[in-house]
Design an enzyme around this catalytic site. Structure first.
Site, mmCIF file in Angstrom:
data_model
loop_
_atom_site.group_PDB
_atom_site.id
_atom_site.type_symbol
_atom_site.label_atom_id
_atom_site.label_comp_id
_atom_site.label_asym_id
_atom_site.label_seq_id
_atom_site.Cartn_x
_atom_site.Cartn_y
_atom_site.Cartn_z
ATOM 1 N N GLY A 289 1.056 -1.187 -0.077
ATOM 2 C CA GLY A 289 -0.146 -0.067 0.063
ATOM 3 C C GLY A 289 1.012 0.989 0.190
ATOM 4 O O GLY A 289 1.852 1.223 0.135
ATOM 5 N N ARG B 298 -3.455 -11.650 -2.355
ATOM 6 C CA ARG B 298 -3.225 -10.744 -4.160
ATOM 7 C C ARG B 298 -2.388 -10.639 -4.661
ATOM 8 O O ARG B 298 -1.778 -9.784 -6.091
ATOM 9 C CB ARG B 298 -4.933 -9.720 -4.780
ATOM 10 C CG ARG B 298 -4.413 -8.312 -3.220
ATOM 11 C CD ARG B 298 -5.799 -7.274 -4.373
ATOM 12 N NE ARG B 298 -5.068 -6.095 -3.362
ATOM 13 C CZ ARG B 298 -6.448 -6.025 -2.286
ATOM 14 N NH1 ARG B 298 -6.902 -7.013 -1.898
ATOM 15 N NH2 ARG B 298 -6.058 -4.774 -1.627
ATOM 16 N N CYS C 142 -2.921 10.317 11.162
ATOM 17 C CA CYS C 142 -1.806 12.052 10.887
ATOM 18 C C CYS C 142 -2.532 13.385 11.542
ATOM 19 O O CYS C 142 -1.348 13.907 11.431
ATOM 20 C CB CYS C 142 -2.473 11.665 8.836
ATOM 21 S SG CYS C 142 -4.099 11.747 8.580
ATOM 22 N N LYS D 141 -10.401 12.590 17.266
ATOM 23 C CA LYS D 141 -9.268 12.343 17.862
ATOM 24 C C LYS D 141 -8.055 12.572 17.855
ATOM 25 O O LYS D 141 -7.651 12.843 18.701
ATOM 26 C CB LYS D 141 -9.250 11.006 16.076
ATOM 27 C CG LYS D 141 -9.485 10.237 15.792
ATOM 28 C CD LYS D 141 -8.742 9.441 14.165
ATOM 29 C CE LYS D 141 -9.746 8.134 13.995
ATOM 30 N NZ LYS D 141 -9.397 8.044 12.728
ATOM 31 N N HIS E 260 -1.458 17.963 4.677
ATOM 32 C CA HIS E 260 -2.708 17.877 5.257
ATOM 33 C C HIS E 260 -2.545 19.079 6.101
ATOM 34 O O HIS E 260 -0.999 20.314 6.000
ATOM 35 C CB HIS E 260 -2.791 17.082 6.282
ATOM 36 C CG HIS E 260 -3.431 15.975 6.020
ATOM 37 N ND1 HIS E 260 -4.231 15.816 4.571
ATOM 38 C CD2 HIS E 260 -3.621 14.991 6.571
ATOM 39 C CE1 HIS E 260 -4.282 14.516 5.164
ATOM 40 N NE2 HIS E 260 -4.358 13.998 6.251
#
Length: 334
Positions: A13, A40, A129, A213, A242
């Site tokens: 990923g 996969r 994040c 969060k 961000h």
């Protein structure tokens, strides 16, 4: 030099691949690097330090002989495989939200609370994040005077929703330019030429899971159990990095110069604040590097003991992959 056997769970990923890149950049002392992913991806080969490493199946029994496992997989996978990781004798540095609020799991931003890694019982959690980026930015203020509360708005890049986010943004932008149909799958509405003021599901008080969060994780990382945070999280048509606007309420009345000087000296930060030269943090300035840029520092006009600032950081690197590897570095140091 002592070396460590490292596994990456979710290696194929975006965050997993970034972890590989940063391990190499930072010259982490690796003996074996084991890449683990879903069925996969098994058999794929990924280059690391000139060597082709074959991806293996992430399953029970795959972690024997590892010292550290860096998690870049979903909550469900993290919960399923964490017991086996710990049983194998490895420390699991998990990037999902599965264990962040567990009392016996340290939640760590190394510039702030690296010493908490010593409390681990086999699992260390990597924070959200936006939480990481914001807390690195305000850490200098908390050192000057205890933070009592924060009012924050986050402007979160499309890549924060995974690899499909930027793909959808670009496809929609192309469709708008060509006058063809705009479709959306990743986001609940069109993101091109738009902002979406919802990330996560809503709670009964009208806040989203992503917004809570900032308060819940902030309390744990800063060791401020009474910290209060009002947060609004917004998805914006930006590919990477961000941005956060935050007003920080403190016990003492701080001056702008005090805060600027503290930010300039604080680990993980870069003071980027020069109004005369239009110098302030932006996603294009902060992407693909690890510092949190802090600027637009000014006295708040509503609260007496408060400073307002604007910060920006790469959420794939410092907001995820780099922070996890810094945790691993703190771990081996201990």
């Amino acid at each position: 030099m002592k070396t460590y056997n490292v596994g990456i769970l979710g290696a194929t990923g975006a965050v997993g691949r970034e972890m590989m890149k940063i391990l190499e950049e930072r010259n982490f002392p690796i003996g074996e690097l084991r890449l683990l992913a879903s069925a996969r991806s098994v058999g794929k080969k990924i280059s690391f330090k000139g060597e082709e490493i074959e991806v293996k199946l992430a399953e029970v029994g795959a972690f024997e002989g590892l010292d550290i496992v860096l998690g870049a997989a979903s909550n469900a996978i993290a919960k399923e495989l964490a017991p086996d990781i710990v049983k194998a004798g490895a420390v699991f540095v998990d990037n999902s939200s599965a264990f962040r609020m567990c009392d016996d799991v340290p939640l760590v931003v190394p510039e702030i609370n690296a010493e908490d890694v010593k409390k681990n019982k086999g699992i260390i959690a990597n924070p959200n994040c936006s939480t990481i980026i914001t807390l690195v930015a305000v850490n200098a203020i908390n050192k000057l005077s205890k933070i009592k509360g924060m009012v924050a708005s986050t402007y979160q890049a499309t890549s924060g929703a995974g690899a499909g986010g930027p793909v959808e943004l670009r496809a929609q932008t192309k469709a708008l330019l060509e006058g063809t149909e705009v479709t959306n799958e990743v986001f609940q509405y069109q993101i091109a030429e738009n902002v979406i003021p919802q990330i996560g599901g809503f709670n009964p008080d009208g806040y989203t899971s992503e917004e809570m969060k900032m308060q819940n994780e902030g309390r744990k990382i800063l060791h401020l159990p009474e910290l209060k945070v009002t947060c609004t999280c917004v998805r914006v048509p930006v590919v990477r990095s961000h941005s956060i606007s935050v007003t920080v309420l403190t016990e003492d009345n701080l001056t702008v110069d005090e805060v600027k000087n503290a930010v300039a000296k604080c680990d993980g930060c870069k003071l980027y604040d020069d109004m005369d030269n239009k110098l302030y943090p932006m996603p294009l300035v902060t992407s693909d590097q690890d510092l949190v840029y802090v600027g637009r520092i000014r006295k708040d006009l509503v609260f007496d003991n408060a400073i307002t600032l604007w910060c920006c950081g790469d959420q794939v690197r410092k907001g995820a992959a780099t922070n996890a590897i810094q945790i691993a570095e703190a771990l081996i140091k201990e």
